[in-house]
Design a protein around this motif. Structure first.
Motif, PDB file in Angstrom:
ATOM      1  N   ASN A 158     106.406  52.172  31.432  1.00  0.00           N
ATOM      2  CA  ASN A 158     107.668  51.446  31.238  1.00  0.00           C
ATOM      3  C   ASN A 158     107.506  49.955  31.503  1.00  0.00           C
ATOM      4  OD1 ASN A 158     108.987  53.825  30.584  1.00  0.00           O
ATOM      5  ND2 ASN A 158     109.756  54.168  32.653  1.00  0.00           N
ATOM      6  N   PHE A 159     106.702  49.630  32.519  1.00  0.00           N
ATOM      7  CA  PHE A 159     106.437  48.225  32.831  1.00  0.00           C
ATOM      8  C   PHE A 159     105.705  47.543  31.679  1.00  0.00           C
ATOM      9  CE2 PHE A 159     103.446  45.052  34.526  1.00  0.00           C
ATOM     10  CZ  PHE A 159     104.300  44.203  35.218  1.00  0.00           C
ATOM     11  N   LEU A 160     104.674  48.190  31.147  1.00  0.00           N
ATOM     12  CA  LEU A 160     103.912  47.616  30.045  1.00  0.00           C
ATOM     13  C   LEU A 160     104.794  47.432  28.817  1.00  0.00           C
ATOM     14  CD1 LEU A 160     100.607  49.654  30.430  1.00  0.00           C
ATOM     15  CD2 LEU A 160     100.899  47.198  30.870  1.00  0.00           C
ATOM     16  N   GLN A 161     105.628  48.419  28.541  1.00  0.00           N
ATOM     17  CA  GLN A 161     106.541  48.302  27.406  1.00  0.00           C
ATOM     18  C   GLN A 161     107.470  47.113  27.602  1.00  0.00           C
ATOM     19  OE1 GLN A 161     109.521  51.423  26.934  1.00  0.00           O
ATOM     20  NE2 GLN A 161     109.159  51.417  24.726  1.00  0.00           N
TER      21      GLN A 161
ATOM     22  N   PRO B  20     102.616  56.136  22.578  1.00  0.00           N
ATOM     23  CA  PRO B  20     103.961  56.280  22.018  1.00  0.00           C
ATOM     24  C   PRO B  20     104.917  55.169  22.452  1.00  0.00           C
ATOM     25  CG  PRO B  20     103.147  58.398  22.775  1.00  0.00           C
ATOM     26  CD  PRO B  20     102.180  57.364  23.265  1.00  0.00           C
ATOM     27  N   LEU B  21     104.724  54.628  23.653  1.00  0.00           N
ATOM     28  CA  LEU B  21     105.544  53.511  24.121  1.00  0.00           C
ATOM     29  C   LEU B  21     105.089  52.188  23.538  1.00  0.00           C
ATOM     30  CD1 LEU B  21     105.801  54.365  27.941  1.00  0.00           C
ATOM     31  CD2 LEU B  21     107.613  54.609  26.228  1.00  0.00           C
ATOM     32  N   LEU B  22     103.795  52.109  23.206  1.00  0.00           N
ATOM     33  CA  LEU B  22     103.184  50.850  22.758  1.00  0.00           C
ATOM     34  C   LEU B  22     102.428  51.103  21.452  1.00  0.00           C
ATOM     35  CD1 LEU B  22     101.712  49.921  26.248  1.00  0.00           C
ATOM     36  CD2 LEU B  22     103.716  48.856  25.213  1.00  0.00           C
ATOM     37  N   PRO B  23     103.119  51.464  20.386  1.00  0.00           N
ATOM     38  CA  PRO B  23     102.424  51.887  19.157  1.00  0.00           C
ATOM     39  C   PRO B  23     101.613  50.794  18.484  1.00  0.00           C
ATOM     40  CG  PRO B  23     104.789  51.638  18.770  1.00  0.00           C
ATOM     41  CD  PRO B  23     104.585  51.529  20.251  1.00  0.00           C
TER      42      PRO B  23
ATOM     43  N   ALA C  49      97.088  45.026  15.545  1.00  0.00           N
ATOM     44  CA  ALA C  49      97.495  44.988  16.948  1.00  0.00           C
ATOM     45  C   ALA C  49      98.338  43.750  17.235  1.00  0.00           C
ATOM     46  CB  ALA C  49      96.269  44.992  17.846  1.00  0.00           C
ATOM     47  N   THR C  50      99.430  43.947  17.958  1.00  0.00           N
ATOM     48  CA  THR C  50     100.257  42.829  18.417  1.00  0.00           C
ATOM     49  C   THR C  50     100.073  42.573  19.903  1.00  0.00           C
ATOM     50  OG1 THR C  50     102.159  44.272  18.832  1.00  0.00           O
ATOM     51  CG2 THR C  50     101.990  43.270  16.634  1.00  0.00           C
ATOM     52  N   SER C  51      99.320  43.443  20.576  1.00  0.00           N
ATOM     53  CA  SER C  51      99.020  43.238  21.995  1.00  0.00           C
ATOM     54  C   SER C  51      97.749  44.000  22.334  1.00  0.00           C
ATOM     55  CB  SER C  51     100.185  43.692  22.883  1.00  0.00           C
ATOM     56  OG  SER C  51     100.465  45.056  22.677  1.00  0.00           O
ATOM     57  N   LEU C  52      97.183  43.660  23.482  1.00  0.00           N
ATOM     58  CA  LEU C  52      95.943  44.267  23.962  1.00  0.00           C
ATOM     59  C   LEU C  52      96.140  44.694  25.415  1.00  0.00           C
ATOM     60  CD1 LEU C  52      92.856  44.890  23.920  1.00  0.00           C
ATOM     61  CD2 LEU C  52      92.499  42.488  24.568  1.00  0.00           C
ATOM     62  N   VAL C  53      95.860  45.949  25.708  1.00  0.00           N
ATOM     63  CA  VAL C  53      95.888  46.457  27.082  1.00  0.00           C
ATOM     64  C   VAL C  53      94.457  46.786  27.480  1.00  0.00           C
ATOM     65  CG1 VAL C  53      96.784  48.211  28.641  1.00  0.00           C
ATOM     66  CG2 VAL C  53      98.201  47.395  26.731  1.00  0.00           C
ATOM     67  N   VAL C  54      93.967  46.130  28.524  1.00  0.00           N
ATOM     68  CA  VAL C  54      92.600  46.341  28.995  1.00  0.00           C
ATOM     69  C   VAL C  54      92.654  47.149  30.289  1.00  0.00           C
ATOM     70  CG1 VAL C  54      90.484  45.246  29.807  1.00  0.00           C
ATOM     71  CG2 VAL C  54      91.718  44.290  27.859  1.00  0.00           C
ATOM     72  N   LEU C  55      91.920  48.249  30.314  1.00  0.00           N
ATOM     73  CA  LEU C  55      91.913  49.204  31.417  1.00  0.00           C
ATOM     74  C   LEU C  55      90.617  49.042  32.207  1.00  0.00           C
ATOM     75  CD1 LEU C  55      92.942  52.154  29.076  1.00  0.00           C
ATOM     76  CD2 LEU C  55      94.501  50.841  30.526  1.00  0.00           C
ATOM     77  N   LEU C  56      90.737  48.798  33.501  1.00  0.00           N
ATOM     78  CA  LEU C  56      89.572  48.478  34.338  1.00  0.00           C
ATOM     79  C   LEU C  56      89.354  49.591  35.357  1.00  0.00           C
ATOM     80  CD1 LEU C  56      90.433  44.704  34.918  1.00  0.00           C
ATOM     81  CD2 LEU C  56      88.976  45.709  33.130  1.00  0.00           C
ATOM     82  N   HIS C  57      88.257  50.316  35.187  1.00  0.00           N
ATOM     83  CA  HIS C  57      87.997  51.510  35.985  1.00  0.00           C
ATOM     84  C   HIS C  57      87.566  51.176  37.411  1.00  0.00           C
ATOM     85  CE1 HIS C  57      83.574  51.120  35.953  1.00  0.00           C
ATOM     86  NE2 HIS C  57      83.664  50.736  34.696  1.00  0.00           N
ATOM     87  N   GLY C  58      87.497  52.217  38.226  1.00  0.00           N
ATOM     88  CA  GLY C  58      87.100  52.071  39.614  1.00  0.00           C
ATOM     89  C   GLY C  58      85.607  52.215  39.827  1.00  0.00           C
ATOM     90  N   TYR C  59      85.214  52.061  41.079  1.00  0.00           N
ATOM     91  CA  TYR C  59      83.823  52.136  41.502  1.00  0.00           C
ATOM     92  C   TYR C  59      83.246  53.518  41.208  1.00  0.00           C
ATOM     93  CZ  TYR C  59      79.921  51.951  44.883  1.00  0.00           C
ATOM     94  OH  TYR C  59      78.698  51.983  45.508  1.00  0.00           O
ATOM     95  N   GLY C  60      82.118  53.536  40.503  1.00  0.00           N
ATOM     96  CA  GLY C  60      81.422  54.782  40.237  1.00  0.00           C
ATOM     97  C   GLY C  60      81.825  55.490  38.963  1.00  0.00           C
ATOM     98  N   ALA C  61      82.860  54.986  38.302  1.00  0.00           N
ATOM     99  CA  ALA C  61      83.290  55.567  37.019  1.00  0.00           C
ATOM    100  C   ALA C  61      82.719  54.718  35.883  1.00  0.00           C
ATOM    101  CB  ALA C  61      84.817  55.622  36.958  1.00  0.00           C
ATOM    102  N   ASP C  62      83.297  54.842  34.697  1.00  0.00           N
ATOM    103  CA  ASP C  62      83.000  53.915  33.605  1.00  0.00           C
ATOM    104  C   ASP C  62      84.219  53.857  32.701  1.00  0.00           C
ATOM    105  OD1 ASP C  62      82.912  56.090  31.792  1.00  0.00           O
ATOM    106  OD2 ASP C  62      80.734  56.233  31.877  1.00  0.00           O
TER     107      ASP C  62
ATOM    108  N   PRO D 240      95.644  50.584  17.424  1.00  0.00           N
ATOM    109  CA  PRO D 240      97.076  50.874  17.544  1.00  0.00           C
ATOM    110  C   PRO D 240      97.452  52.200  16.900  1.00  0.00           C
ATOM    111  CG  PRO D 240      96.749  48.575  16.957  1.00  0.00           C
ATOM    112  CD  PRO D 240      95.407  49.233  16.874  1.00  0.00           C
ATOM    113  N   ARG D 241      98.295  52.956  17.585  1.00  0.00           N
ATOM    114  CA  ARG D 241      98.765  54.246  17.075  1.00  0.00           C
ATOM    115  C   ARG D 241      99.483  54.087  15.742  1.00  0.00           C
ATOM    116  NH1 ARG D 241     100.966  59.090  19.783  1.00  0.00           N
ATOM    117  NH2 ARG D 241      99.105  58.817  21.081  1.00  0.00           N
ATOM    118  N   SER D 242     100.182  52.938  15.556  1.00  0.00           N
ATOM    119  CA  SER D 242     100.979  52.716  14.355  1.00  0.00           C
ATOM    120  C   SER D 242     100.145  52.543  13.099  1.00  0.00           C
ATOM    121  CB  SER D 242     101.846  51.473  14.537  1.00  0.00           C
ATOM    122  OG  SER D 242     101.032  50.312  14.619  1.00  0.00           O
ATOM    123  N   GLY D 243      98.861  52.198  13.263  1.00  0.00           N
ATOM    124  CA  GLY D 243      98.030  51.864  12.114  1.00  0.00           C
ATOM    125  C   GLY D 243      98.171  50.426  11.674  1.00  0.00           C
ATOM    126  N   ASN D 244      99.067  49.679  12.322  1.00  0.00           N
ATOM    127  CA  ASN D 244      99.263  48.270  12.000  1.00  0.00           C
ATOM    128  C   ASN D 244      98.262  47.401  12.741  1.00  0.00           C
ATOM    129  OD1 ASN D 244     101.554  48.966  10.491  1.00  0.00           O
ATOM    130  ND2 ASN D 244     102.877  48.840  12.293  1.00  0.00           N
TER     131      ASN D 244
END
Length: 219
Positions: free
Chosen positions: A212-215, A41-44, A15-28, A9-13
């Motif tokens: 904005n949606f995630l926030q 900044p929206l989700l510190p 974590a109060t939530s977890l956002v998992v990012l899932l890449h596309g084919y051929g990336a990582d 977390p950016r805040s240093g606190n």
């Protein structure tokens, strides 16, 4: 177990939530982890994780895949999301446990093949994620004979945001209205945005809408 780049977390606190990012084919996982920096900044108080897909890319010496592509048809995609589901589901459980967070404090963000996985696994979680964002993806459906079993597997109905470019030459823009129709028919609250002139990618408009949606869903 999948491994991944992570951001605390950016805040240093804690974590109060977890956002998992899932890449596309051929990336990582490194391909999307910078989205965490953009949205921090929206989700510190959010932690971000961007796991590498479980399989090495079959057609090149670098890159990863959630599942292999040869025919790029609905049948192949259906077999693929089923085969990769257990690895992703297990990773989500482990990451939530590591951060001492309940399942409802999870958000999934996918791009292309990662969107297929976010929708497939996210709708089968025992506890509904707070939300799902899908860029340039497909809601993968089974053959007609398997629709009843498919519907019975859906255990969660989180809010969903889908974003697609109308100039996408990799995943046809027609998959966006198809996804909205199939998800709404199954009781989902779905928002959709088609970006004029955008190909197979993510632009600033999409980043803003998704942030904005995630926030909203994690507030």
């Amino acid at each position: 177990m999948l491994d991944d780049p992570r951001l605390a977390p950016r805040s240093g606190n804690k974590a109060t939530s977890l956002v998992v990012l899932l890449h596309g084919y051929g990336a990582d996982g490194r391909d999307l982890i910078d989205l965490g920096e953009y949205w921090a900044p929206l989700l510190p108080d959010a932690a971000f994780a961007s796991p590498h897909a479980p399989e090495p890319l079959a057609i090149a010496p670098v890159g990863r895949q959630w599942f292999g592509y040869t025919e790029r048809d609905d049948r192949e995609r259906w077999i693929g999301v089923q085969s990769a589901n257990a690895a992703l589901d297990g990773f989500l459980d482990a990451e939530l446990a590591r951060l001492d967070l309940p399942g409802g404090r999870l958000a999934l963000v996918g791009f292309s093949q990662g969107t297929m996985m976010a929708l497939h696994t996210g709708l089968r979680r025992k506890v509904a994620p707070a939300g799902i964002v899908g860029f340039s993806g497909i809601h993968v459906l089974p053959p007609a004979a398997g629709i009843d079993a498919f519907d019975a597997e859906i255990t969660s109905r989180p809010p969903i945001l889908l974003i697609h470019g109308d100039a996408d030459a990799v995943v046809a823009p027609d998959y966006l209205p198809r996804a909205v129709e199939s998800l709404q028919a199954r009781g989902m609250n779905v928002r959709a945005h088609m970006t004029r002139g955008l190909g197979h990618g993510i632009d600033r408009t999409g980043l803003t809408l998704a942030g904005n949606f995630l926030q909203e869903v994690l507030d």
